[in-house]
Design a protein around this motif. Structure first.
Motif, PDB file in Angstrom:
ATOM      1  N   GLN A  96      43.919  49.580  66.537  1.00  0.00           N
ATOM      2  CA  GLN A  96      44.819  50.723  66.346  1.00  0.00           C
ATOM      3  C   GLN A  96      45.727  50.768  67.572  1.00  0.00           C
ATOM      4  O   GLN A  96      46.698  50.037  67.630  1.00  0.00           O
ATOM      5  CB  GLN A  96      44.029  52.000  66.104  1.00  0.00           C
ATOM      6  CG  GLN A  96      43.362  51.941  64.711  1.00  0.00           C
ATOM      7  CD  GLN A  96      42.737  53.243  64.274  1.00  0.00           C
ATOM      8  OE1 GLN A  96      43.054  54.312  64.757  1.00  0.00           O
ATOM      9  NE2 GLN A  96      41.831  53.160  63.323  1.00  0.00           N
ATOM     10  N   CYS A  97      45.393  51.582  68.587  1.00  0.00           N
ATOM     11  CA  CYS A  97      46.260  51.518  69.773  1.00  0.00           C
ATOM     12  C   CYS A  97      46.126  50.158  70.432  1.00  0.00           C
ATOM     13  O   CYS A  97      47.035  49.691  71.103  1.00  0.00           O
ATOM     14  CB  CYS A  97      45.948  52.649  70.751  1.00  0.00           C
ATOM     15  SG  CYS A  97      44.584  52.322  71.890  1.00  0.00           S
ATOM     16  N   GLY A  98      44.982  49.522  70.265  1.00  0.00           N
ATOM     17  CA  GLY A  98      44.800  48.166  70.771  1.00  0.00           C
ATOM     18  C   GLY A  98      44.241  48.075  72.171  1.00  0.00           C
ATOM     19  O   GLY A  98      43.844  46.990  72.619  1.00  0.00           O
ATOM     20  N   CYS A 100      41.520  48.939  73.766  1.00  0.00           N
ATOM     21  CA  CYS A 100      40.149  48.483  74.002  1.00  0.00           C
ATOM     22  C   CYS A 100      39.896  47.112  73.421  1.00  0.00           C
ATOM     23  O   CYS A 100      38.822  46.548  73.615  1.00  0.00           O
ATOM     24  CB  CYS A 100      39.161  49.451  73.357  1.00  0.00           C
ATOM     25  SG  CYS A 100      39.170  49.299  71.544  1.00  0.00           S
ATOM     26  N   GLN A 101      40.852  46.605  72.639  1.00  0.00           N
ATOM     27  CA  GLN A 101      40.538  45.478  71.765  1.00  0.00           C
ATOM     28  C   GLN A 101      40.337  44.152  72.490  1.00  0.00           C
ATOM     29  O   GLN A 101      39.577  43.306  72.026  1.00  0.00           O
ATOM     30  CB  GLN A 101      41.591  45.343  70.656  1.00  0.00           C
ATOM     31  CG  GLN A 101      41.643  46.545  69.717  1.00  0.00           C
ATOM     32  CD  GLN A 101      40.398  46.726  68.867  1.00  0.00           C
ATOM     33  OE1 GLN A 101      39.667  45.767  68.618  1.00  0.00           O
ATOM     34  NE2 GLN A 101      40.118  47.955  68.443  1.00  0.00           N
ATOM     35  N   CYS A 131      35.643  52.581  71.827  1.00  0.00           N
ATOM     36  CA  CYS A 131      36.984  52.562  71.247  1.00  0.00           C
ATOM     37  C   CYS A 131      37.319  53.993  70.894  1.00  0.00           C
ATOM     38  O   CYS A 131      36.748  54.567  69.976  1.00  0.00           O
ATOM     39  CB  CYS A 131      37.038  51.682  70.001  1.00  0.00           C
ATOM     40  SG  CYS A 131      38.599  51.856  69.121  1.00  0.00           S
ATOM     41  N   ARG A 132      38.223  54.571  71.640  1.00  0.00           N
ATOM     42  CA  ARG A 132      38.555  55.982  71.427  1.00  0.00           C
ATOM     43  C   ARG A 132      39.306  56.182  70.114  1.00  0.00           C
ATOM     44  O   ARG A 132      39.320  57.280  69.559  1.00  0.00           O
ATOM     45  CB  ARG A 132      39.380  56.468  72.627  1.00  0.00           C
ATOM     46  CG  ARG A 132      39.591  57.956  72.684  1.00  0.00           C
ATOM     47  CD  ARG A 132      38.311  58.707  72.940  1.00  0.00           C
ATOM     48  NE  ARG A 132      38.563  60.114  73.228  1.00  0.00           N
ATOM     49  CZ  ARG A 132      37.915  61.110  72.636  1.00  0.00           C
ATOM     50  NH1 ARG A 132      36.997  60.863  71.729  1.00  0.00           N
ATOM     51  NH2 ARG A 132      38.185  62.360  72.972  1.00  0.00           N
ATOM     52  N   CYS A 133      39.952  55.118  69.612  1.00  0.00           N
ATOM     53  CA  CYS A 133      40.632  55.224  68.315  1.00  0.00           C
ATOM     54  C   CYS A 133      39.640  55.133  67.168  1.00  0.00           C
ATOM     55  O   CYS A 133      40.015  55.338  66.016  1.00  0.00           O
ATOM     56  CB  CYS A 133      41.678  54.131  68.148  1.00  0.00           C
ATOM     57  SG  CYS A 133      43.034  54.240  69.315  1.00  0.00           S
ATOM     58  N   THR A 135      37.734  52.383  65.867  1.00  0.00           N
ATOM     59  CA  THR A 135      37.928  51.258  64.939  1.00  0.00           C
ATOM     60  C   THR A 135      36.615  50.631  64.490  1.00  0.00           C
ATOM     61  O   THR A 135      36.617  49.555  63.895  1.00  0.00           O
ATOM     62  CB  THR A 135      38.784  50.159  65.608  1.00  0.00           C
ATOM     63  OG1 THR A 135      38.110  49.728  66.808  1.00  0.00           O
ATOM     64  CG2 THR A 135      40.153  50.657  65.975  1.00  0.00           C
TER      65      THR A 135
ATOM     66  N   MET B 338      42.016  56.031  75.897  1.00  0.00           N
ATOM     67  CA  MET B 338      41.399  54.827  76.464  1.00  0.00           C
ATOM     68  C   MET B 338      42.201  54.319  77.670  1.00  0.00           C
ATOM     69  O   MET B 338      41.631  53.832  78.640  1.00  0.00           O
ATOM     70  CB  MET B 338      41.348  53.758  75.365  1.00  0.00           C
ATOM     71  CG  MET B 338      40.177  52.830  75.465  1.00  0.00           C
ATOM     72  SD  MET B 338      38.605  53.686  75.364  1.00  0.00           S
ATOM     73  CE  MET B 338      37.735  52.799  76.613  1.00  0.00           C
TER      74      MET B 338
END
Ligand code: FES
Ligand code: FES
Lengths: 149, 717
Positions: A96-98, A100-101, A131-133, A135, B338
């Motif tokens: 999503q925001c990316g 943490c990815q 992952c705060r978003c 996912t 984050m």
């Protein structure tokens, strides 16, 4: 000055030996795909591979990585071909925001090397990245997809 | 201005563009594009090779705006979606061009709602201009031509031209004054699952977030603000850092100290070695207990701003068959994006350039200009990618003035990055709030009267006092006003504002996050008192509301998918909640079990969502999952507490986040009813806590009236 081998390239890095590997990678080497999220080994955003093992680089002193092979998200694809985890991530549209990815993908890549067919329980105990978003549902599906790829 | 500092900005932009492939993620390239090819309306640039560049004024923070907004343009433009790329126009460009791209603010689930019409019109306008240019080239009537997939075809002769071939000519044609938008039945792109444009870069670590900005000659700063809100700096003893390498400067501000150094890590180490004394400004003794007492006073206060009143409360309470009363409360919550807050600034004379992950580029620009006492025209703002937003980076741009004040003290660009600890301890928190509920039920158990008294920190009165009307903060009472779904003959919702010294702000789904918990839990209490199934009770109570059909539709959709009337798995219980937020109707059914040791498990959550129109079902579904995680994290663990005037939590070890192992299976039923446009990013957040707590009640008979759940002992006794 210490020497670090990152993604197959060696770098002379002018840092105090106790500088966290995360900051040496981001600030001294200039690879910003590895992220800072907490600095206290809680979130996993900073995960890299050190000799193939997933490590939270905010909690590893740069000196501990001397002479080891460090792989960051920028070095995961080989010869321009995405790693199977990255491919599964694209197919399942995980990010999503990316933010943490990078860390999530590095953690999963290491898991699959250890356990090529992880069960849900294996995934639950190995992948503790934040992952705060939120996912996670896509993450789990993509891990299973990558494992059967 | 850049020449003086020796920075070649153009080279920098090119480098970023090359690094991220087709998409210039994280950076605007307005100027570069404008130089390359003609604009056909301010939103669209078409290059000779048929590449379509669509401009996105709103921020991408994970919610999929960067894909959904261009879809709105492309649908009407009739371009080939595979040729679409995106860019962020700069806020200062917007200012220079009379706000041609409108509002940059990204929040309140507004991006689709407010952009859909201008964007679809921009697409239709550009398409008509391209067709007119092709028709002129062929010497035929425009109405004999049509566009599809970036190709214009002249019907009678079958001749074709691609958009790229006529773009230059089209740019010179006067835009039509009126355009007709397609009927939704003719949509080919909108409403279909479209892959996000930014995913490939994101799996390779390529996007540039604010924290990744790297400028030649740039310095780094770590900062510490007065731990007690509203306190000030007394003194700094720098002796401990005299010998530390890389340190450039210690910057002392009214309420903060920053160390500027060659790297952030060196800055942080030096900051930690400073001995700083603060003046707590008189708030050093405020604690959770004193805040609680203050709010309890609000619950009992004689004075309160009335948000809604129907009938006559006293009459309603007279002759009640049953009276039920309960107090509810929720704590402050941090956003914990984050990516911690950060901002990079270069101040030169009376101009400034800033790079910032913001939900509102225009507010960032204005805030930088205000801090420096210069005109907004002199501030160039580059929006980067955002590592999450959730409201933290919208109405409050506090990270900008702090960075500007630090950068003003050095003649090089400075990137100011907050540590996670700083980020948790200096937020604009979801307000602390309490509600006192009193209801009178009739002989059938249905409510005749209901008084909802709320109290807590008002966001409006601190951030936007002009929004208050007659001292009433309507946002604080959202969910209890016209948007309250139930028929109650005698009803009063009022709110006694009690502002603490803790700054509050807009947190994903804002006051719905507590109010839906209060309302839907208490409705469950009424249903239980009446001895009626909670779903059936709600169905009976949703009657005359002007959106009754929509409330019922999502409620039924969630219940049907969850199998409300069929048995759940062994030891598993169900709870539900329904709500409307920012125009979107949403219901959830949570399935929960409570172990003998008190552990709560949530194997499954069903969400039914009606935002009117769905642009991209893929992102809508993911936003729903994301919102569930956000709501569930808060319900289970979320709590910011105050002691000695300061926040007790500091990092993810004591401000706990949900992790993969606790992730329920989320099933989203998309149920767009058409005819209106609303968002998906926030609304599901609010229904999670009440649905879960109602399931816990079903499982244990224990009514949860305060969050988070971690503070409750749910062991079987
Ligand atoms: S930054 Fe290393 S674990 Fe969070
Ligand atoms: S994708 Fe945003 S934090 Fe994980």
């Amino acid at each position: 000055m210490i020497s670090l081998t990152i993604n197959g390239q060696s770098h002379n890095v002018d840092v105090e030996p106790d500088t966290p590997l995360l900051w040496a990678i981001r600030e001294n080497v200039g690879l910003t795909g590895t992220k800072y999220g907490c600095g206290v080994a809680q979130c996993g955003s900073c995960t890299v591979h050190v000799d193939g093992v997933a490590m939270r680089s905010c909690a590893v002193p740069a000196s501990a990585a001397i002479g080891k092979r460090i792989t960051t998200i920028e070095g995961l694809a080989e010869n321009g071909v995405l790693h199977k985890v990255q491919k599964a991530w694209v197919d399942h549209e995980v990010p999503q925001c990316g933010y943490c990815q990078s860390g999530m993908i590095m953690a999963v890549a290491a898991l699959l090397k250890d356990k090529p067919k992880p069960t849900d329980a294996d995934i639950n105990s190995a992948i503790t990245n934040i992952c705060r978003c939120g996912t996670f549902q896509q993450v789990r599906e993509a891990i299973h997809a990558a494992a059967s790829a | 201005m850049n020449a003086a500092s020796g920075i070649d900005r153009r080279a920098f932009l090119v480098k970023v563009a090359a690094a991220s492939g087709a998409l210039t993620l994280g950076f605007d390239v307005t100027q570069a594009a404008a130089g390359r090819a003609p604009e056909i309306t301010a939103w669209i640039v078409i290059q000779p090779d048929d590449t379509v560049i669509i401009r996105v004024a709103r921020s991408e923070m994970g919610q999929g705006t960067l894909t959904a907004l261009p879809m709105l343009v492309a649908e009407e433009l009739e371009c080939d979606w595979s040729k679409v790329t995106v860019e962020f126009p700069r806020p200062d460009e917007n200012l220079r061009r009379n706000r041609i791209w409108g509002d940059f603010s990204t929040g309140g689930s507004r991006s689709i709602r407010n952009s859909q019409e201008p964007l679809r019109k921009a697409g239709a306008t550009a398409r008509d201009m391209l067709i007119a240019a092709a028709a002129a080239r062929w010497g035929v009537a425009a109405n004999e031509c049509r566009a599809r997939n970036s190709v214009i075809t002249h019907g009678p002769s079958g001749r074709t031209l691609t958009f790229g071939k006529v773009a230059t000519a089209a740019a010179k044609i006067a835009p039509p004054t009126e355009v007709t938008l397609k009927d939704p039945a003719q949509w080919r792109l909108l409403g279909t699952p479209v892959r996000r444009l930014d995913v490939t870069d994101k799996v390779m670590g390529k996007p540039i977030y604010g924290i990744d900005v790297n400028l030649p000659g740039m310095l780094h700063a770590a900062l510490m603000q007065c731990p007690v809100f509203k306190g000030t700096l007394k003194s700094v003893d720098e002796s401990g850092i005299a010998a530390m390498r890389g340190v450039q400067k210690v910057v002392k501000l009214k309420d903060a100290v920053a160390v500027v150094a060659e790297t952030w890590w060196l800055a942080k180490k030096a900051l930690d070695a400073l001995r700083i004394e603060w003046d707590d400004g008189g708030n050093g003794t405020t604690s959770g207990d004193s805040i609680r007492d203050f709010l309890l006073g609000g619950l009992a206060a004689g004075e309160a701003g009335i948000g809604r009143t129907d009938g006559n409360l006293a009459e309603g309470f007279a002759n009640a068959a049953q009276r039920i009363e309960a107090d509810y409360s929720v704590p402050f919550l941090a956003h914990a994006t984050m990516e911690p807050q950060n901002c990079t600034v270069h101040v030169t004379g009376n101009t400034a350039e800033i790079w910032v992950p913001t939900q509102n580029g225009e507010a960032a620009m204005a805030s930088a200009a205000h801090t420096l006492g210069i005109s907004s025209q002199n501030v160039r703002v580059h929006k980067t990618m955002l590592g999450g937003g959730f409201g933290r980076r919208g109405a409050t741009q506090d990270f900008v003035p702090l960075a500007v004040l630090i950068a003003k003290e050095v003649d090089r660009p400075v990137k100011v990055v907050w540590s996670r600890e700083e980020d948790i301890r200096h937020d604009y928190y979801r307000p602390v709030a309490m509600a006192r509920m009193s209801a009178a039920l009739d002989a059938a158990g249905m409510p005749r009267a209901w008084h909802v008294r709320m109290t807590g920190n008002s966001i409006w009165s601190t951030l936007m006092p002009t929004a208050l009307r007659g001292g009433v903060d309507r946002q604080f009472q959202e969910g209890f006003l016209a948007d309250m779904p139930y028929d109650i003959p005698h009803y009063l919702a009022d709110y006694a504002i009690r502002n603490t010294h803790v700054p509050v702000g807009f947190w994903r789904c804002v006051n719905h996050t507590q109010n839906c918990f209060f309302r839907e839990s208490f409705i469950d209490e009424m249903a239980h008192a009446a001895g009626v199934d909670p779903l059936e009770y709600r169905r009976r109570l949703i009657g005359r509301h002007r959106h009754a059909k929509k409330f019922l539709a999502v409620l039924n959709a969630a219940a049907d998918r969850a199998g409300w009337n069929t048995p759940a798995a062994p030891q598993t219980y169900r709870g539900l909640a329904v709500n409307e937020a920012y125009g979107t109707f949403v219901a959830a059914v949570a399935e929960a079990s409570v172990g003998a040791d008190g552990t709560v498990r949530t194997p499954r959550i069903v969400v039914a969502l009606d935002p009117g129109t769905i642009v991209n079902p893929l992102t809508a579904e993911m936003q729903s999952e994301s919102a569930v995680v956000f709501g569930l994290t808060a319900a289970l663990y979320g709590e910011i507490t105050i002691k000695d005037g300061r926040v007790e939590q500091s990092n993810f070890d004591n401000y706990r986040m949900l992790r993969l192992a606790e992730m329920p299976k989320v099933e989203t039923v998309l149920a767009p009813s058409g005819g209106f446009w609303a968002g998906c990013g926030e609304p599901p957040v609010a229904v999670v806590a009440p649905a879960l707590c109602n399931a816990i009640f079903a499982a244990t008979g224990k009514r949860i009236r305060s969050l988070p759940l971690k503070n409750h002992d749910l062991r079987k006794v």
